[in-house]
Design an enzyme around this catalytic site. Structure first.
Site, PDB file in Angstrom:
ATOM      1  N   ASP A   1      92.567 113.566  39.125  1.00  0.00           N
ATOM      2  CA  ASP A   1      92.952 112.318  39.785  1.00  0.00           C
ATOM      3  C   ASP A   1      94.195 112.504  40.656  1.00  0.00           C
ATOM      4  OD1 ASP A   1      94.720 112.708  37.754  1.00  0.00           O
ATOM      5  OD2 ASP A   1      94.647 110.668  36.966  1.00  0.00           O
TER       6      ASP A   1
ATOM      7  N   LYS B   1     103.950 105.777  26.082  1.00  0.00           N
ATOM      8  CA  LYS B   1     103.232 106.422  27.180  1.00  0.00           C
ATOM      9  C   LYS B   1     102.002 107.192  26.719  1.00  0.00           C
ATOM     10  CE  LYS B   1     103.644 109.667  31.030  1.00  0.00           C
ATOM     11  NZ  LYS B   1     104.530 110.543  31.811  1.00  0.00           N
TER      12      LYS B   1
ATOM     13  N   ASP C   1      98.697 110.757  43.677  1.00  0.00           N
ATOM     14  CA  ASP C   1      98.231 110.710  42.288  1.00  0.00           C
ATOM     15  C   ASP C   1      97.823 109.299  41.893  1.00  0.00           C
ATOM     16  OD1 ASP C   1      98.943 113.346  42.251  1.00  0.00           O
ATOM     17  OD2 ASP C   1     100.855 113.016  41.231  1.00  0.00           O
TER      18      ASP C   1
END
Length: 1388
Positions: A1277, A981, A912
């Protein structure tokens, strides 16, 4: 204009049928391709290589360290031709190509693979069609003109339907009337295909041939100045050959020569494919001295060679030449047409169904597929795709068997309800068609008539009933707990007409299919399964062959506009409302204990008020019928299941994926985007993109039986788990005693009833969706399955199967394995352990620490495998439990196999990206600190950007605490990774400041709720814990404070990225507000020149500053703070600040000047009476000269590094009212130009641009992995491969990222914008004073216009135009992209 572009592209496209000397050609966009006529197709077949790396070139090749790229000369134009060309076709200093010398030309052995597009080539696909608001006659785009164009396009489609329904008189009347009333647009829309359709129908009419009228249309080619093509002559020659009129055939051949149509064009026509049809024509051609032998030999030799190769393959069991990406079992099966050996019988857990209608039908279809005697997987796949429509009515009849008991008491719907509707509807449709035929008045008043005649009434009835019995999309509360379903009239009518269109088109395809076409389709699919199409020259040859023989551009098949669709659908809906009844029982008020049975309408047409003065037409479903249909909330089309064979390769942008159903490579409604894609496809610059999609689709998968059995057991036990919802059981809401007397109690009761009802329905929908996933998984256990892929408009790839695919939820991913297994080896065993640790949440440590973590937790891992439901259930505590359980099974099975390193592993192991959008931004901006945070630089363990930002925020908070800032004191020791985040993650993709603040606010509220819950359960808590909780007011103030600190911290870490993000945003905003100079009245351009002479026009930097200010409205501090100010300080002219201040002071003076006058009657130069601060790029209330203000129709368009044109679809599509027999329906037409949504174009460009880059990186990685023999899958991704291949894939990922960013992407983008938007201008407001004011007055008076300037006028505002100038790029940091190659944790 588009037709001219197509013709130009067609002229420059190389033919592929004869053998000539080696030449190079240039496509319309300036890219070079090699003429495939250099060798015959048969010769090329003899050289078809296997899919080995030795035959494949680098995906990107630069000729020098400076990244120059040689080109050959493109199509030449005279000066006059260039002057009459649109801006997108005009040459610039970047479009001059140098002719290669003969000595520099590559040899034939070098030719096949060199021709992939350069990353951001210098021409930027400029020759793709540029959307213009001006026509060739320089008529400006207006709403009236757009409506006239809409009406004409509808007439063209009506002509098509009239011809194909046999009503030629009506077709000719409509054509002639349209030609007289809208000559200019007809000249643009009408081409040879329409006239050919008239000729063909006149000669092949069921009423008999009418050669005189056919010849009239043949002569009209000359009258209408339209060029005849090969089909024109083929139609007439075939007719005369059947009559034996050789002289007429010869005359037509002579006309053909004069028209420039070749013998090859004639013989390649589908009408002369079969030998018995071609032989008489060839004899006449020989008699006339024409060369016939060898004209079409190349294609036929190629097809024969392919067929012989397939037969040879069928007789051989050697599959060693095939790519390792395909299992030999599959290759043998596809080559021989025989089935694979039967898989050993498995004992699978049955699944307790939700009893959803769709589930039952799906199960039945899959069982039917297994029962069919179809051993060939290709034939099985075709049958499965065709199954959708055949089951339509039997699906509904199944629904009647499962009505809930309470519904049965309310209604009694007979099982033959659908068939009874059908019996009543068919005669009504027949009568409607007869009445239309009897009408002799203006036929255009009954425009739907010819369309109804395209299909049989029985087919129309089936389609209508099928659309009506789909579960309604909305609910309507009728009061007293009675709920009905409803769907909008517009969506229902369009859906019916769209199904009619698809059905008719499918019939036409089947009607015109020849044996050669069917054979060619199978041959192409066979070549794809063998990996031959990954060879670029072979792929290009196949594309040309398919375009010629499968996807005939000379076939006329216009798309039906929505305005036509609603007219067709509305008449059928009206007829359906007349016949659709349901039988309902209700208590007899006159006879207690007895019931009355009566027929009531199943559907009703109602108008619902929405907003002020607006009504929306709805079709309302009877409550009883709605309850019955509600069991089908989730439906599935069998052709949206995983495929049993490799998907059809993407030969063109509209042909790929499923075998039978036509799909587009890009999911878009935008007609603008489709035209760009069509031109890019014709220019053959999409090869890399289509190849990448074929790689993704060619990966074989299988269902993980271990995970299926655990999931099925939990499902049957009604246990809840992530991605596996349990059945919700809510008690009935207790009815209060004062329900009828207390209005407040009544409202509360029904609120709770509706809330319960909504929760139950949502739970049912979620469970039905999960039920689908499990049923599909069960049906395909033991099968090899494939997932065809296509793209969103930004270029991101998605699987096309709707329910079970690897981009689905955690359960879907856990259920899937690679079909092909590979031995683990030492590297594979290590990566499998690392993968287990990452899925368990231990993913921030180094690889070595993760491996040791897994070894330390083997007890929990083995318990999860041995007793997944009866043990500790450790695996269920993970964020992605099903993927973790699958990894645990793989690891334990390998360790217990006796030879762990030789264990054949099929589990996909993930790598990842670290906040992948920020990785691209850091590479573009050259941010060294940012690159370290997102693992672009080597490190001993993975960096965590969220923790990095949190630490910087904490640092800023500590500094403010020392200064006594109240919010900082409140937030001391509350900063953590979770708080920042989401904001960090979404900042990459354009989150606004307001949105970011809402995210922080939600995290603070969640933290407070968690603290309260902890205080309740922790007996040792003291009262001070509650005192430290933040109040709502504290949260509001602190959320604002912390969001600012997050943005500030990110600006420090990603300084270069911040500047690029703002450059993208500002540039897109200016482009979206621009207009091409050819769309601006000449008088306004003259005024602009005069104002430029006076020196009052603002600079590009001033415009950029105002554009940024515009973006900050509603966005507080804008994206990542004041980055543009940094640009101004570092790069802009030194005098900018003074200029801005001077211009602002002038504005302030204007706004406060009492003597400022305006003359509203003066159309020459209107003043603005607004007291708001004017913006140079703001919408202009009036132009500075006579003429209507041109609309803004400029989209932000760019070309990805792999050659994919991206068109942002954000436009303000205007509603259009269409009068139908049922009601007036408002529709939106997405196929035509509409003013752009400038704000959305601006704010969406940065994230869309980054998405296009990460998509390009994924595609490059996929192709290189395929070359290296690796299985590759991606979830945006997150890249997947076998455990043993992770090291190699990680290396490829890094190399391709470096390859992508080694080219100067931002310079390429800017150059593309400079060329693409050359000649565009932006509306601005300027302020005139002093001498400028009086010079302007003299200028206007010299033009005979009122100046509106009196003796007391001191200042005056004028709206005018300035050139769109693309700003310089911000300075790049010092980060060297090559360092990514050494970063082990780049993807991890």
């Amino acid at each position: 204009m588009l037709r001219l572009l197509k013709n130009n592209a067609r002229k420059t496209r190389p033919a592929a049928t004869t053998t000539t000397t080696t030449t190079t050609r240039t496509c319309p966009c300036g890219r070079r391709w090699f003429n495939s006529r250099e060798k015959s197709l048969a010769q090329l077949q003899l050289e078809l290589p296997s899919r080995s790396a030795s035959h494949d070139p680098p995906l990107v090749r630069y000729d020098s360290p400076k990244h120059t790229f040689k080109r050959t000369a493109g199509p030449q134009r005279t000066k006059a031709q260039w002057a009459n060309s649109p801006a997108s076709l005009r040459p610039s200093h970047r479009n001059s190509f140098q002719e290669q010398s003969e000595s520099s030309k590559p040899t034939q052995s070098q030719l096949p693979d060199i021709n992939l597009p350069e990353l951001f080539p210098k021409t930027h696909a400029l020759y793709l069609p540029q959307e213009k608001a001006v026509e060739k006659t320089t008529q400006a785009y207006t709403e009236e003109r757009a409506l006239a164009r809409h009406a004409l396009e509808e007439k063209i489609v009506l002509i098509y339907a009239s011809i194909h329904s046999g009503d030629l008189d009506r077709a000719e009347v409509t054509f002639n009337r349209a030609w007289r009333t809208n000559f200019q647009d007809m000249k643009e829309l009408v081409d040879a295909r329409i006239l050919n359709a008239f000729i063909d129908t006149h000669l092949n009419s069921e009423a008999g041939a009418n050669i005189d009228r056919a010849l009239d249309w043949y002569e009209r080619f000359t009258d209408l100045d339209i060029q005849r093509n090969g089909s024109t002559f083929a139609i007439l020659i075939q007719y005369y050959l059947k009559l034996g009129k050789v002289d007429e055939v010869k005359r037509l051949i002579e006309d053909m020569d004069k028209a420039g149509v070749t013998v090859a064009d004639l013989l390649d026509n589908d009408r002369f494919v079969e030998k018995e049809d071609r032989a008489p024509l060839e004899a006449i051609l020989r008699e006339m001295g024409r060369k016939v032998d060898g004209v079409v030999t190349a294609d036929r030799l190629f097809l024969s060679a392919l067929e012989e190769a397939g037969e040879a393959k069928a007789g051989s069991t050697d599959t060693s030449s095939s790519s390792s990406s395909f299992p030999s079992l599959l290759l043998t099966e596809m080559a021989t047409g025989q089935s694979a050996p039967k898989v050993q019988e498995r004992v699978l857990l049955p699944i307790n169904s939700t009893n959803s209608l769709g589930i039952n039908v799906l199960t039945k279809a899959l069982k039917d597929m297994e029962a069919r005697e179809r051993t060939n997987k290709y034939d099985q796949q075709q049958w499965l795709e065709e199954r959708t429509y055949a089951a339509a009515l039997e699906e509904f009849e199944e629904a009647q068997k499962r009505l809930p008991e309470q519904v049965r008491r309310l209604s009694q719907i007979p099982s033959d309800l659908a068939s009874s509707w059908n019996q009543a509807l068919v005669p009504l449709i027949e009568r409607e068609i007869q009445m239309i035929d009897m009408v002799t008045e203006d036929a255009e008043d009954h425009a739907y008539g010819p369309f109804l005649k395209l299909l049989k009434p029985e087919q129309l009835s089936r389609i209508v009933i099928t659309e009506f019995i789909r579960p309604p999309s909305k609910r309507a509360n009728l009061g007293n707990g009675v709920v009905a379903g409803e769907t909008s009239v517009a969506s229902l009518t369009i859906g019916i007409a769209r199904s009619i269109e698809a059905e008719y088109n499918a019939q036409q395809v089947k009607k015109h299919s020849t044996k050669q076409k069917l054979k060619l389709k199978k041959v192409i699919h066979h070549m794809h399964t063998e990996g031959k199409l990954f060879h670029l020259t072979v792929r290009r040859v196949i594309q040309q062959l398919a375009s010629k023989h499968l996807y005939n551009e000379e076939e006329w098949k216009p798309k039906w506009p929505d305005a036509i669709r609603v007219k067709i659908g509305s008449v059928l809906v009206k007829l359906m409302l007349q016949v659709a009844k349901v039988r309902v029982t209700r208590p007899d008020p006159d006879a207690p204990g007895k019931e009355i049975v009566e027929q009531v309408p199943a559907f009703s047409h109602v108008l619902k008020r929405i907003g002020q003065g607006h009504k929306l037409g709805m079709i309302q479903y009877h409550p009883a019928l709605y309850e019955a249909l509600n069991n089908t909330r989730v439906s599935v089309d069998p052709w949206l299941l995983p495929m049993l064979v490799a998907p059809r390769p993407w030969i063109t942008w509209q042909t790929g994926g499923y075998l039978q159903h036509r799909s587009s490579m890009v999911r878009t409604k935008s007609g603008e985007a489709k035209r760009y894609l069509g031109e890019a496809d014709r220019a053959q610059i999409l090869g890399t993109v289509t190849r990448a999609l074929d790689v993704l689709g060619s990966i074989p998968w299988r269902v993980n039986e271990d995970i299926f059995n655990v999931a099925a057991q939990m499902w049957n036990n009604n246990e809840h788990a992530p991605s596996l919802p349990a059945k919700l059981d809510l008690p009935e809401v207790e009815k209060p005693a004062n329900l009828e007397t207390d209005s407040l109690a009544k409202r509360k009761y029904w609120f709770l009833v509706n809330k319960r009802d909504t929760a139950l329905r949502e739970n049912f929908s979620q469970r039905a969706d999960t039920n689908y996933k499990l049923e599909i998984a069960k049906a395909f256990i033991g099968e090899t399955i494939y997932f065809p892929h296509n793209l969103d408009f930004r270029g991101r790839a998605y699987p096309m199967p709707a329910h079970l695919n690897h981009i689905g939820n955690d359960l879907c991913r856990g259920l899937l394995l690679f079909d092909q297994g590979k031995p683990l080896g030492e590297a594979g065993m290590r990566w499998l352990k690392i993968h287990v640790a990452a899925l368990a949440g231990f993913d921030k440590a180094s690889f070595g620490e993760r491996e040791r973590w897994t070894d330390d937790h083997m007890v929990e891992i083995e318990d999860s495998v041995d007793r997944p439901l009866d043990g500790k259930r450790w695996w269920l505590k993970a964020e992605n439990p099903w993927q973790l359980l699958a990894a645990c099974f793989e690891l334990v099975n390998a360790l217990r196999s006796g030879k762990p390193l030789q264990y054949i592993s099929r589990l996909p192991v993930h790598q990842d990206g670290t906040c992948n959008g920020l990785q691209h931004y850091a590479a573009l901006g050259g941010d060294e600190i940012g690159a370290q945070q997102v693992n672009l630089l080597p490190g001993h363990k993975p960096a965590d950007v969220y923790t990095g930002v949190a630490e910087r925020v904490q640092l800023l908070v500590d500094q403010d605490v020392a200064n006594g800032v109240p919010e900082a004191i409140l937030m001391q020791n509350r900063i953590n990774r979770k708080l920042v985040k989401q904001t960090v993650m979404t900042n990459t993709y354009g989150v606004t400041f307001v949105g970011a603040r809402a995210q922080v606010r939600n995290r603070l509220k969640e933290s407070r709720a968690a603290a309260i819950e902890a205080a309740k359960t922790n007996s040792s808590s003291d009262s001070t814990t509650t005192e430290r909780l933040l109040t709502d007011d504290d949260i509001e103030r602190c959320s604002l404070y912390i969001t600012r600190q997050i943005f500030s911290s990110m600006g420090q870490i990603f300084e270069g990225a911040r500047a690029i993000q703002n450059w993208l945003n500002v540039t897109a905003g200016m482009i979206a507000r621009s207009t091409h100079e050819s769309d601006i009245p000449a008088a306004q351009l003259e005024d602009a020149e005069e104002l430029a002479r006076l020196g009052v026009l603002p600079s590009a930097f001033t415009l950029a500053r105002e554009e940024r200010r515009r973006g900050e409205i509603g966005n507080e501090e804008g994206l990542l703070g004041a980055a543009l100010q940094d640009l101004e300080d570092s790069q802009f002219d030194e005098d900018i600040s003074a200029t801005l201040k001077q211009e602002q002071s002038k504005r302030d003076e204007v706004e406060e000047d009492d003597d400022w006058t305006e003359d509203l009657e003066d159309a020459a130069a209107q003043d603005l009476s607004s007291t708001s601060t004017p913006s140079p790029t703001s919408a202009c209330p009036a132009p500075a000269a006579p003429g209507k203000k041109p609309p803004r129709v400029t989209s932000v368009i760019w070309t990805t590094p792999l050659g994919l044109p991206i068109v942002q679809p954000y436009r303000n599509f205007q509603p259009r009212s269409v009068q139908t027999l049922l009601q007036t329906i408002t529709i939106y037409d997405f196929t035509t130009l509409a003013p752009v949504n400038a704000q959305k174009q601006s704010t969406a460009f940065p994230p869309n641009f980054i998405h296009s880059l990460d998509a390009a990186h994924m595609m490059l990685s996929a192709i290189q992995c395929q070359r290296a023999g690796l299985s590759f899958a991606s979830v945006h991704d997150s890249y997947w491969t076998h455990a043993c291949d992770v090291n190699r894939m990680n290396e490829i990922i890094r190399n391709e990222f470096v390859t992508l960013h080694s080219g100067d992407i931002m310079t390429g983008l800017r150059n593309e914008f400079v060329d693409r938007y050359a000649g565009h201008k932006i509306p601005v407001e300027v302020i005139l004073e002093g001498d400028q004011l009086w010079e302007w007055k003299q200028y206007l008076e010299s033009k005979g216009r009122k100046a509106g300037i009196g003796p007391k006028t001191k200042l005056k505002k004028v709206t005018t135009w300035v050139d769109l100038e693309i700003l310089p790029l911000p300075a790049r940091g010092n980060f060297e992209i090559k360092q990514v190659k050494d970063s082990r944790y780049f993807f991890h």
